[in-house]
Design a protein around this motif. Structure first.
Motif, PDB file in Angstrom:
ATOM      1  N   HIS A  50       0.832  -1.208   0.000  1.00 32.69           N
ATOM      2  CA  HIS A  50       0.000   0.000   0.000  1.00 32.69           C
ATOM      3  C   HIS A  50       0.870   1.263   0.000  1.00 32.69           C
ATOM      4  CE1 HIS A  50      -3.910  -1.845   0.276  1.00 32.69           C
ATOM      5  NE2 HIS A  50      -3.508  -2.618   1.271  1.00 32.69           N
ATOM      6  N   LEU A  51       1.979   1.221   0.734  1.00 37.76           N
ATOM      7  CA  LEU A  51       2.856   2.392   0.764  1.00 37.76           C
ATOM      8  C   LEU A  51       3.522   2.617  -0.591  1.00 37.76           C
ATOM      9  CD1 LEU A  51       4.469   2.058   4.308  1.00 37.76           C
ATOM     10  CD2 LEU A  51       3.027   3.931   3.483  1.00 37.76           C
ATOM     11  N   ARG A  52       3.865   1.528  -1.279  1.00 34.86           N
ATOM     12  CA  ARG A  52       4.432   1.681  -2.620  1.00 34.86           C
ATOM     13  C   ARG A  52       3.425   2.337  -3.563  1.00 34.86           C
ATOM     14  NH1 ARG A  52       6.445  -3.610  -1.782  1.00 34.86           N
ATOM     15  NH2 ARG A  52       4.767  -4.459  -3.057  1.00 34.86           N
ATOM     16  N   LEU A  54       0.894   4.254  -2.665  1.00 40.18           N
ATOM     17  CA  LEU A  54       0.710   5.639  -2.241  1.00 40.18           C
ATOM     18  C   LEU A  54       1.846   6.509  -2.749  1.00 40.18           C
ATOM     19  CD1 LEU A  54      -0.839   7.717  -0.511  1.00 40.18           C
ATOM     20  CD2 LEU A  54       0.559   7.000   1.433  1.00 40.18           C
ATOM     21  N   ALA A  55       3.083   6.009  -2.621  1.00 38.47           N
ATOM     22  CA  ALA A  55       4.243   6.771  -3.096  1.00 38.47           C
ATOM     23  C   ALA A  55       4.162   7.001  -4.602  1.00 38.47           C
ATOM     24  CB  ALA A  55       5.532   6.025  -2.739  1.00 38.47           C
ATOM     25  N   LYS A  56       3.709   5.991  -5.329  1.00 38.65           N
ATOM     26  CA  LYS A  56       3.612   6.092  -6.785  1.00 38.65           C
ATOM     27  C   LYS A  56       2.626   7.190  -7.192  1.00 38.65           C
ATOM     28  CE  LYS A  56       1.966   3.476 -10.805  1.00 38.65           C
ATOM     29  NZ  LYS A  56       1.417   2.156 -11.250  1.00 38.65           N
ATOM     30  N   TYR A  57       1.435   7.171  -6.577  1.00 34.19           N
ATOM     31  CA  TYR A  57       0.415   8.142  -6.977  1.00 34.19           C
ATOM     32  C   TYR A  57       0.721   9.550  -6.474  1.00 34.19           C
ATOM     33  CZ  TYR A  57      -2.267   4.212  -8.711  1.00 34.19           C
ATOM     34  OH  TYR A  57      -2.664   3.105  -9.426  1.00 34.19           O
ATOM     35  N   LEU A  58       1.332   9.639  -5.299  1.00 27.61           N
ATOM     36  CA  LEU A  58       1.732  10.961  -4.815  1.00 27.61           C
ATOM     37  C   LEU A  58       2.863  11.528  -5.661  1.00 27.61           C
ATOM     38  CD1 LEU A  58       1.543  10.649  -0.922  1.00 27.61           C
ATOM     39  CD2 LEU A  58       0.145  12.085  -2.404  1.00 27.61           C
ATOM     40  N   SER A  59       3.731  10.658  -6.151  1.00 28.22           N
ATOM     41  CA  SER A  59       4.802  11.120  -7.034  1.00 28.22           C
ATOM     42  C   SER A  59       4.219  11.682  -8.327  1.00 28.22           C
ATOM     43  CB  SER A  59       5.745   9.955  -7.351  1.00 28.22           C
ATOM     44  OG  SER A  59       6.758  10.367  -8.243  1.00 28.22           O
ATOM     45  N   LYS A  60       3.178  11.001  -8.837  1.00 26.33           N
ATOM     46  CA  LYS A  60       2.515  11.500 -10.047  1.00 26.33           C
ATOM     47  C   LYS A  60       1.822  12.832  -9.749  1.00 26.33           C
ATOM     48  CE  LYS A  60       2.428   9.674 -13.355  1.00 26.33           C
ATOM     49  NZ  LYS A  60       3.292   9.787 -14.570  1.00 26.33           N
ATOM     50  N   ALA A  61       1.202  12.933  -8.569  1.00 27.64           N
ATOM     51  CA  ALA A  61       0.557  14.191  -8.186  1.00 27.64           C
ATOM     52  C   ALA A  61       1.583  15.305  -8.072  1.00 27.64           C
ATOM     53  CB  ALA A  61      -0.176  14.009  -6.849  1.00 27.64           C
ATOM     54  N   ARG A  62       2.771  14.974  -7.564  1.00 27.86           N
ATOM     55  CA  ARG A  62       3.837  15.964  -7.429  1.00 27.86           C
ATOM     56  C   ARG A  62       4.249  16.510  -8.807  1.00 27.86           C
ATOM     57  NH1 ARG A  62       9.203  13.680  -4.960  1.00 27.86           N
ATOM     58  NH2 ARG A  62       9.296  12.749  -7.031  1.00 27.86           N
ATOM     59  N   GLU A  63       4.319  15.612  -9.792  1.00 25.91           N
ATOM     60  CA  GLU A  63       4.659  16.046 -11.148  1.00 25.91           C
ATOM     61  C   GLU A  63       3.644  17.045 -11.678  1.00 25.91           C
ATOM     62  OE1 GLU A  63       5.153  12.782 -13.805  1.00 25.91           O
ATOM     63  OE2 GLU A  63       6.472  11.668 -12.443  1.00 25.91           O
ATOM     64  N   GLN A  97       2.501  20.840   0.635  1.00 25.46           N
ATOM     65  CA  GLN A  97       2.134  19.680   1.445  1.00 25.46           C
ATOM     66  C   GLN A  97       2.130  18.406   0.601  1.00 25.46           C
ATOM     67  OE1 GLN A  97      -1.184  19.998   4.247  1.00 25.46           O
ATOM     68  NE2 GLN A  97      -1.141  22.216   3.966  1.00 25.46           N
ATOM     69  N   ILE A  98       1.630  18.506  -0.625  1.00 23.19           N
ATOM     70  CA  ILE A  98       1.621  17.342  -1.515  1.00 23.19           C
ATOM     71  C   ILE A  98       3.051  16.898  -1.819  1.00 23.19           C
ATOM     72  CG2 ILE A  98       1.037  16.519  -3.837  1.00 23.19           C
ATOM     73  CD1 ILE A  98      -1.479  18.239  -3.675  1.00 23.19           C
ATOM     74  N   LEU A  99       3.934  17.854  -2.064  1.00 25.38           N
ATOM     75  CA  LEU A  99       5.332  17.534  -2.315  1.00 25.38           C
ATOM     76  C   LEU A  99       5.965  16.856  -1.094  1.00 25.38           C
ATOM     77  CD1 LEU A  99       6.465  20.825  -4.098  1.00 25.38           C
ATOM     78  CD2 LEU A  99       5.957  18.638  -5.163  1.00 25.38           C
ATOM     79  N   TYR A 100       5.640  17.385   0.086  1.00 26.88           N
ATOM     80  CA  TYR A 100       6.189  16.835   1.325  1.00 26.88           C
ATOM     81  C   TYR A 100       5.713  15.401   1.541  1.00 26.88           C
ATOM     82  CZ  TYR A 100       6.707  16.022   6.342  1.00 26.88           C
ATOM     83  OH  TYR A 100       7.012  15.473   7.558  1.00 26.88           O
ATOM     84  N   PHE A 101       4.396  15.165   1.387  1.00 30.20           N
ATOM     85  CA  PHE A 101       3.857  13.829   1.600  1.00 30.20           C
ATOM     86  C   PHE A 101       4.347  12.843   0.543  1.00 30.20           C
ATOM     87  CE2 PHE A 101       0.553  16.021   4.199  1.00 30.20           C
ATOM     88  CZ  PHE A 101       0.794  15.335   5.374  1.00 30.20           C
ATOM     89  N   SER A 102       4.625  13.328  -0.640  1.00 26.36           N
ATOM     90  CA  SER A 102       5.179  12.460  -1.676  1.00 26.36           C
ATOM     91  C   SER A 102       6.534  11.920  -1.257  1.00 26.36           C
ATOM     92  CB  SER A 102       5.299  13.229  -2.997  1.00 26.36           C
ATOM     93  OG  SER A 102       5.960  12.455  -3.969  1.00 26.36           O
ATOM     94  N   ASN A 107       9.894   7.488   1.274  1.00 23.01           N
ATOM     95  CA  ASN A 107      10.780   7.024   2.352  1.00 23.01           C
ATOM     96  C   ASN A 107      10.128   5.894   3.152  1.00 23.01           C
ATOM     97  OD1 ASN A 107      12.732   8.902   1.666  1.00 23.01           O
ATOM     98  ND2 ASN A 107      12.007  10.433   3.120  1.00 23.01           N
ATOM     99  N   ALA A 108       8.833   6.060   3.448  1.00 25.64           N
ATOM    100  CA  ALA A 108       8.110   5.054   4.221  1.00 25.64           C
ATOM    101  C   ALA A 108       8.031   3.737   3.454  1.00 25.64           C
ATOM    102  CB  ALA A 108       6.700   5.552   4.548  1.00 25.64           C
ATOM    103  N   ALA A 109       7.805   3.806   2.149  1.00 22.10           N
ATOM    104  CA  ALA A 109       7.738   2.598   1.326  1.00 22.10           C
ATOM    105  C   ALA A 109       9.068   1.858   1.347  1.00 22.10           C
ATOM    106  CB  ALA A 109       7.346   2.954  -0.105  1.00 22.10           C
ATOM    107  N   ALA A 110      10.177   2.599   1.301  1.00 23.43           N
ATOM    108  CA  ALA A 110      11.503   1.982   1.330  1.00 23.43           C
ATOM    109  C   ALA A 110      11.749   1.294   2.671  1.00 23.43           C
ATOM    110  CB  ALA A 110      12.580   3.037   1.075  1.00 23.43           C
ATOM    111  N   VAL A 111      11.342   1.934   3.771  1.00 21.76           N
ATOM    112  CA  VAL A 111      11.503   1.345   5.098  1.00 21.76           C
ATOM    113  C   VAL A 111      10.663   0.074   5.224  1.00 21.76           C
ATOM    114  CG1 VAL A 111      11.025   1.678   7.558  1.00 21.76           C
ATOM    115  CG2 VAL A 111      12.089   3.519   6.242  1.00 21.76           C
ATOM    116  N   ALA A 112       9.408   0.133   4.776  1.00 21.86           N
ATOM    117  CA  ALA A 112       8.511  -1.018   4.867  1.00 21.86           C
ATOM    118  C   ALA A 112       9.020  -2.182   4.025  1.00 21.86           C
ATOM    119  CB  ALA A 112       7.097  -0.623   4.423  1.00 21.86           C
ATOM    120  N   GLU A 113       9.560  -1.863   2.860  1.00 22.67           N
ATOM    121  CA  GLU A 113      10.106  -2.901   1.984  1.00 22.67           C
ATOM    122  C   GLU A 113      11.289  -3.598   2.651  1.00 22.67           C
ATOM    123  OE1 GLU A 113       9.852  -5.077  -1.510  1.00 22.67           O
ATOM    124  OE2 GLU A 113       8.597  -3.376  -0.944  1.00 22.67           O
ATOM    125  N   HIS A 114      12.146  -2.824   3.291  1.00 25.04           N
ATOM    126  CA  HIS A 114      13.300  -3.389   3.988  1.00 25.04           C
ATOM    127  C   HIS A 114      12.851  -4.284   5.140  1.00 25.04           C
ATOM    128  CE1 HIS A 114      17.313  -3.706   5.665  1.00 25.04           C
ATOM    129  NE2 HIS A 114      16.871  -3.261   6.822  1.00 25.04           N
TER     130      HIS A 114
END
Length: 206
Positions: A50-52, A54-63, A97-102, A107-114
């Motif tokens: 789920h974090l991956r 979220l990171a993917k869609y927030l990254s697209k929103a950041r763009e 805020q969107i940039l920050y949460f992205s 970072n959270a996705a990377a931690v969870a994956e590890h």
């Protein structure tokens, strides 16, 4: 308790019944809390997934946010405040805020994956259960502290499942205290026992 006392006696251990009773109550409390919380838990691998996303869609929103000009930001602001019209500062704050949460989601996705790789949950299946391992470790600590016998993990070559007194203790605890004991395969329990033995042996050697 009778089964544990009998099994222990056959292995040359003499446990006091009152100690076993106290231990059984402690195990019941640990198991009850585990199954109470189990329905609220997600597997670490599911959290990472789920974090991956979220990171993917927030990254697209950041763009898209980064591509907006002043007019676009004012449109966003006015859609939030139809009565007062657009406010550039408010829109810019929303974009920040969107940039920050992205970045935070990445970072959270990377931690969870590890984490999932560390505990083996990325392999999938019922054996990968960090909460189960934590429960068995807690039972093991109670066992060693209250009964004063070091836990071991041995496997019966005929059945392929654990045959030590501690393995037996955990099997019986789950049979008695689990609302759905058939949902926890012996292989998962054995893996949790093996993990607990390794953890406590490391503690004893220090």
């Amino acid at each position: 308790m009778d089964l544990l006392l009998t099994r222990a006696a056959s292995a040359g251990h003499a446990f006091k019944r009152e100690v076993i009773e106290e231990f059984a109550l402690a195990v019941e409390d640990l198991c009850s809390f585990y199954w109470l919380e189990k329905g609220k838990r997600r597997r670490p691998a599911a959290t990472a997934r789920h974090l991956r996303a979220l990171a993917k869609y927030l990254s697209k929103a950041r763009e898209h946010i980064s591509a907006l000009d002043r007019h676009g930001l004012l449109i966003i602001s006015s859609s939030l405040n139809t009565a007062d019209g657009g406010d550039l500062a408010e829109a810019a704050d929303l974009a920040a805020q969107i940039l920050y949460f992205s970045r935070a989601a990445q970072n959270a996705a990377a931690v969870a994956e590890h984490e999932t790789k560390q505990i083996g949950d990325s392999r999938g299946g019922k054996t990968a259960d960090s909460a189960l391992r934590d429960l068995v470790l807690r039972i093991a600590i109670k066992y060693e502290k209250m009964i004063s016998i070091k836990i071991t993990h041995t496997v019966d070559p005929n059945t392929g499942i654990g045959s030590s007194i501690f393995n037996f203790t955990v099997y019986k605890a789950f049979d008695i205290f689990s609302p759905t004991p058939q949902d926890i395969p012996y292989r998962a329990i054995d893996e949790a026992v093996r993990s607990a033995v390794s953890a406590l042996n490391g503690r004893h050697s220090r």
